[in-house]
Write a protein that holds these residues in place. Structure first.
Motif, PDB file in Angstrom:
ATOM      1  N   GLY A  20      -0.225  -2.659  -5.371  1.00  0.00           N
ATOM      2  CA  GLY A  20       0.794  -3.269  -4.520  1.00  0.00           C
ATOM      3  C   GLY A  20       2.023  -3.685  -5.304  1.00  0.00           C
ATOM      4  N   ASN A  21       1.817  -4.234  -6.498  1.00  0.00           N
ATOM      5  CA  ASN A  21       2.951  -4.605  -7.344  1.00  0.00           C
ATOM      6  C   ASN A  21       3.792  -3.391  -7.718  1.00  0.00           C
ATOM      7  OD1 ASN A  21       2.479  -7.354  -7.407  1.00  0.00           O
ATOM      8  ND2 ASN A  21       1.188  -7.267  -9.230  1.00  0.00           N
ATOM      9  N   CYS A  22       3.118  -2.302  -8.054  1.00  0.00           N
ATOM     10  CA  CYS A  22       3.831  -1.085  -8.442  1.00  0.00           C
ATOM     11  C   CYS A  22       4.635  -0.518  -7.270  1.00  0.00           C
ATOM     12  CB  CYS A  22       2.842  -0.035  -8.961  1.00  0.00           C
ATOM     13  SG  CYS A  22       2.104  -0.431 -10.560  1.00  0.00           S
ATOM     14  N   VAL A  23       4.014  -0.502  -6.101  1.00  0.00           N
ATOM     15  CA  VAL A  23       4.704   0.016  -4.914  1.00  0.00           C
ATOM     16  C   VAL A  23       5.923  -0.844  -4.587  1.00  0.00           C
ATOM     17  CG1 VAL A  23       4.500   0.393  -2.428  1.00  0.00           C
ATOM     18  CG2 VAL A  23       2.665   1.126  -3.955  1.00  0.00           C
ATOM     19  N   ALA A  24       5.760  -2.168  -4.673  1.00  0.00           N
ATOM     20  CA  ALA A  24       6.883  -3.066  -4.389  1.00  0.00           C
ATOM     21  C   ALA A  24       8.004  -2.879  -5.407  1.00  0.00           C
ATOM     22  CB  ALA A  24       6.401  -4.514  -4.396  1.00  0.00           C
ATOM     23  N   LEU A  25       7.636  -2.789  -6.679  1.00  0.00           N
ATOM     24  CA  LEU A  25       8.637  -2.609  -7.728  1.00  0.00           C
ATOM     25  C   LEU A  25       9.351  -1.277  -7.594  1.00  0.00           C
ATOM     26  CD1 LEU A  25       9.936  -3.633 -10.362  1.00  0.00           C
ATOM     27  CD2 LEU A  25       8.025  -2.597 -11.605  1.00  0.00           C
ATOM     28  N   LEU A  26       8.643  -0.294  -7.071  1.00  0.00           N
ATOM     29  CA  LEU A  26       9.215   1.047  -6.965  1.00  0.00           C
ATOM     30  C   LEU A  26      10.108   1.205  -5.741  1.00  0.00           C
ATOM     31  CD1 LEU A  26       9.258   3.938  -8.105  1.00  0.00           C
ATOM     32  CD2 LEU A  26       7.261   4.434  -6.693  1.00  0.00           C
ATOM     33  N   TYR A  27       9.633   0.765  -4.571  1.00  0.00           N
ATOM     34  CA  TYR A  27      10.313   1.107  -3.325  1.00  0.00           C
ATOM     35  C   TYR A  27      11.197  -0.002  -2.749  1.00  0.00           C
ATOM     36  CZ  TYR A  27       7.396   5.262  -3.247  1.00  0.00           C
ATOM     37  OH  TYR A  27       6.796   6.452  -3.575  1.00  0.00           O
ATOM     38  N   VAL A  28      10.912  -1.256  -3.069  1.00  0.00           N
ATOM     39  CA  VAL A  28      11.728  -2.340  -2.517  1.00  0.00           C
ATOM     40  C   VAL A  28      13.195  -2.239  -2.940  1.00  0.00           C
ATOM     41  CG1 VAL A  28      12.111  -4.838  -2.567  1.00  0.00           C
ATOM     42  CG2 VAL A  28       9.822  -3.941  -2.133  1.00  0.00           C
ATOM     43  N   PRO A  29      13.506  -1.943  -4.215  1.00  0.00           N
ATOM     44  CA  PRO A  29      14.927  -1.790  -4.580  1.00  0.00           C
ATOM     45  C   PRO A  29      15.630  -0.691  -3.787  1.00  0.00           C
ATOM     46  CG  PRO A  29      13.605  -2.072  -6.550  1.00  0.00           C
ATOM     47  CD  PRO A  29      12.644  -1.889  -5.414  1.00  0.00           C
ATOM     48  N   TYR A  30      14.926   0.377  -3.461  1.00  0.00           N
ATOM     49  CA  TYR A  30      15.521   1.452  -2.665  1.00  0.00           C
ATOM     50  C   TYR A  30      15.798   0.968  -1.243  1.00  0.00           C
ATOM     51  CZ  TYR A  30      14.592   4.919  -6.293  1.00  0.00           C
ATOM     52  OH  TYR A  30      14.606   5.635  -7.460  1.00  0.00           O
ATOM     53  N   TYR A  31      14.851   0.226  -0.697  1.00  0.00           N
ATOM     54  CA  TYR A  31      15.036  -0.320   0.652  1.00  0.00           C
ATOM     55  C   TYR A  31      16.199  -1.308   0.677  1.00  0.00           C
ATOM     56  CZ  TYR A  31      14.168  -3.109   4.830  1.00  0.00           C
ATOM     57  OH  TYR A  31      14.315  -3.789   6.013  1.00  0.00           O
ATOM     58  N   LEU A  32      16.261  -2.178  -0.322  1.00  0.00           N
ATOM     59  CA  LEU A  32      17.346  -3.154  -0.384  1.00  0.00           C
ATOM     60  C   LEU A  32      18.696  -2.473  -0.578  1.00  0.00           C
ATOM     61  CD1 LEU A  32      15.729  -5.985  -2.558  1.00  0.00           C
ATOM     62  CD2 LEU A  32      16.098  -5.963  -0.079  1.00  0.00           C
ATOM     63  N   ALA A  33      18.716  -1.421  -1.385  1.00  0.00           N
ATOM     64  CA  ALA A  33      19.968  -0.686  -1.592  1.00  0.00           C
ATOM     65  C   ALA A  33      20.453  -0.089  -0.276  1.00  0.00           C
ATOM     66  CB  ALA A  33      19.769   0.413  -2.634  1.00  0.00           C
ATOM     67  N   TYR A  34      19.530   0.417   0.518  1.00  0.00           N
ATOM     68  CA  TYR A  34      19.900   1.003   1.812  1.00  0.00           C
ATOM     69  C   TYR A  34      20.377  -0.067   2.794  1.00  0.00           C
ATOM     70  CZ  TYR A  34      19.387   3.339   6.322  1.00  0.00           C
ATOM     71  OH  TYR A  34      19.617   3.831   7.583  1.00  0.00           O
ATOM     72  N   LYS A  35      19.655  -1.178   2.863  1.00  0.00           N
ATOM     73  CA  LYS A  35      19.997  -2.218   3.831  1.00  0.00           C
ATOM     74  C   LYS A  35      21.254  -2.978   3.429  1.00  0.00           C
ATOM     75  CE  LYS A  35      17.945  -3.449   6.934  1.00  0.00           C
ATOM     76  NZ  LYS A  35      18.043  -3.108   8.375  1.00  0.00           N
ATOM     77  N   GLN A  36      21.329  -3.393   2.176  1.00  0.00           N
ATOM     78  CA  GLN A  36      22.438  -4.239   1.745  1.00  0.00           C
ATOM     79  C   GLN A  36      23.740  -3.466   1.555  1.00  0.00           C
ATOM     80  OE1 GLN A  36      22.126  -7.524   1.751  1.00  0.00           O
ATOM     81  NE2 GLN A  36      20.008  -7.205   2.396  1.00  0.00           N
ATOM     82  N   SER A  37      23.657  -2.159   1.418  1.00  0.00           N
ATOM     83  CA  SER A  37      24.880  -1.363   1.277  1.00  0.00           C
ATOM     84  C   SER A  37      25.572  -1.143   2.611  1.00  0.00           C
ATOM     85  CB  SER A  37      24.552  -0.003   0.647  1.00  0.00           C
ATOM     86  OG  SER A  37      23.697   0.747   1.497  1.00  0.00           O
ATOM     87  N   GLY A  38      24.893  -1.486   3.692  1.00  0.00           N
ATOM     88  CA  GLY A  38      25.482  -1.322   5.015  1.00  0.00           C
ATOM     89  C   GLY A  38      25.258   0.046   5.625  1.00  0.00           C
ATOM     90  N   LEU A  39      24.480   0.896   4.968  1.00  0.00           N
ATOM     91  CA  LEU A  39      24.248   2.235   5.510  1.00  0.00           C
ATOM     92  C   LEU A  39      23.501   2.186   6.837  1.00  0.00           C
ATOM     93  CD1 LEU A  39      23.305   4.363   2.362  1.00  0.00           C
ATOM     94  CD2 LEU A  39      25.488   4.243   3.565  1.00  0.00           C
ATOM     95  N   SER A  40      22.642   1.178   6.990  1.00  0.00           N
ATOM     96  CA  SER A  40      21.900   1.070   8.248  1.00  0.00           C
ATOM     97  C   SER A  40      22.838   0.831   9.423  1.00  0.00           C
ATOM     98  CB  SER A  40      20.875  -0.068   8.154  1.00  0.00           C
ATOM     99  OG  SER A  40      21.520  -1.298   7.843  1.00  0.00           O
ATOM    100  N   GLU A  41      23.974   0.181   9.163  1.00  0.00           N
ATOM    101  CA  GLU A  41      24.945  -0.067  10.226  1.00  0.00           C
ATOM    102  C   GLU A  41      25.693   1.202  10.615  1.00  0.00           C
ATOM    103  OE1 GLU A  41      27.480  -3.131   8.838  1.00  0.00           O
ATOM    104  OE2 GLU A  41      25.866  -4.601   8.555  1.00  0.00           O
ATOM    105  N   TYR A  42      25.758   2.156   9.682  1.00  0.00           N
ATOM    106  CA  TYR A  42      26.416   3.430   9.967  1.00  0.00           C
ATOM    107  C   TYR A  42      25.459   4.445  10.595  1.00  0.00           C
ATOM    108  CZ  TYR A  42      30.460   2.024   7.159  1.00  0.00           C
ATOM    109  OH  TYR A  42      31.569   1.377   6.669  1.00  0.00           O
TER     110      TYR A  42
END
Length: 227
Positions: free
Chosen positions: A7-29
Motif C-alpha cells: 500500500g505504501n508503494c502504491v501510494a508513493l507511486l500513484y498519488v503524485p500522478y493523481y495530485l498532478a492531474y487534479k491540482q493542475s486543473g486538467l480535470s476542469e478542462y
C-alpha cells in the motif's frame, strides 16, 4: 506487513500522478480522455520501438547490457518518444499549458502503469521488505517531472515564433536527453555512487531540466501572450 508495504508503494507511486492531474486543473478542462489518448499513443510508440529494435538490431536487443554499441542503439530508438509526444501535442486542442500538462501526465502515467504496476504487484507483496520498490516509486516521480518538461520543450520546439538559436538548442537538448539513462549508468559506474545517491543526482538533474523548460515557456508566454 506485506500488504502495508504494498500500500505504501502504491501510494508513493500513484498519488503524485493523481495530485498532478487534479491540482493542475486538467480535470476542469475535461482532459481525462486526452490523457488516455496520450497513454494509448505511448503504448503504440513503445510497440514501434520494439519492432525497430527486433528488426534492425536483433543481436543487440538481448545484449544491450553488455555492449556499449547496443546501448547507444537502444537509446537512439528513444527518439521515437519525441515524435510520439509531438503527435500527442498536435492532437490536443487548447492553450499551451493544458497541452503540455495533458501530454506529459498522460505519457508518464501510461509508462508508470506499464513498467511499474506488475513489478509492485509481484515484488512489493513479497514476504520480505526490499528498498528497491521504494526506490522505483521515487524514480517514477522523477520521471513525471521529466516527461512534463520534455512535453514542454517539444511544444516549444514546434512553435514558429521561437528564436532559431534557442530552437536549435532545444532540439539538441531533447535528442541528447534520450541518452540520459546511459549517461547516468556510466556516472554511477565511474563514481561508484549508491542507489540512493544516484536518485538524488537524477532528481537534481531533472529539476534543472524542468526549470529550464519552465523558464523558456514563461519567457515565450510573456512575449506573445500564450499561456
Amino acid at each position: 506487513m506485506t500488504l502495508y508495504h504494498f500500500g505504501n508503494c502504491v501510494a508513493l507511486l500513484y498519488v503524485p500522478y493523481y495530485l498532478a492531474y487534479k491540482q493542475s486543473g486538467l480535470s476542469e478542462y475535461g482532459a481525462f480522455w486526452k490523457c488516455v489518448q496520450a497513454g494509448m499513443i505511448y503504448m503504440f510508440t513503445q510497440l514501434i520501438k520494439m519492432l525497430i529494435l527486433a528488426t534492425f538490431f536483433p543481436d543487440n536487443v538481448g545484449e544491450a547490457g553488455g555492449s556499449f554499441i547496443g546501448e547507444v542503439l537502444k537509446y537512439t530508438v528513444d527518439i521515437a518518444d519525441l515524435a510520439g509526444l509531438y503527435f500527442v501535442l498536435n492532437g490536443i486542442p487548447g492553450k499551451g499549458h493544458s497541452k503540455v500538462l495533458t501530454a506529459g501526465i498522460g505519457w508518464a502515467t501510461a509508462e508508470v502503469i506499464l513498467s511499474r504496476a506488475l513489478l509492485l504487484w509481484i515484488g512489493a507483496r513479497g514476504a520480505e521488505f526490499d528498498w528497491i520498490y521504494i526506490q522505483k516509486c521515487i524514480e517514477s516521480n522523477i520521471l513525471l517531472i521529466q516527461h512534463i518538461a520534455t512535453a514542454t520543450l517539444v511544444w516549444l520546439w514546434s512553435r514558429h515564433n521561437l528564436n532559431k538559436n534557442l530552437k536549435l538548442f532545444i532540439a539538441v537538448l531533447l535528442v541528447s536527453f534520450c541518452y540520459k539513462p546511459l549517461l547516468f549508468d556510466f556516472l554511477l559506474y565511474v563514481l561508484h555512487l549508491g542507489v540512493w545517491l544516484g536518485l538524488v543526482v537524477k532528481g537534481v538533474f531533472t529539476l534543472v531540466y524542468g526549470l529550464f523548460a519552465l523558464t523558456v515557456y514563461a519567457s515565450l508566454a510573456d512575449l506573445i501572450g500564450v499561456y
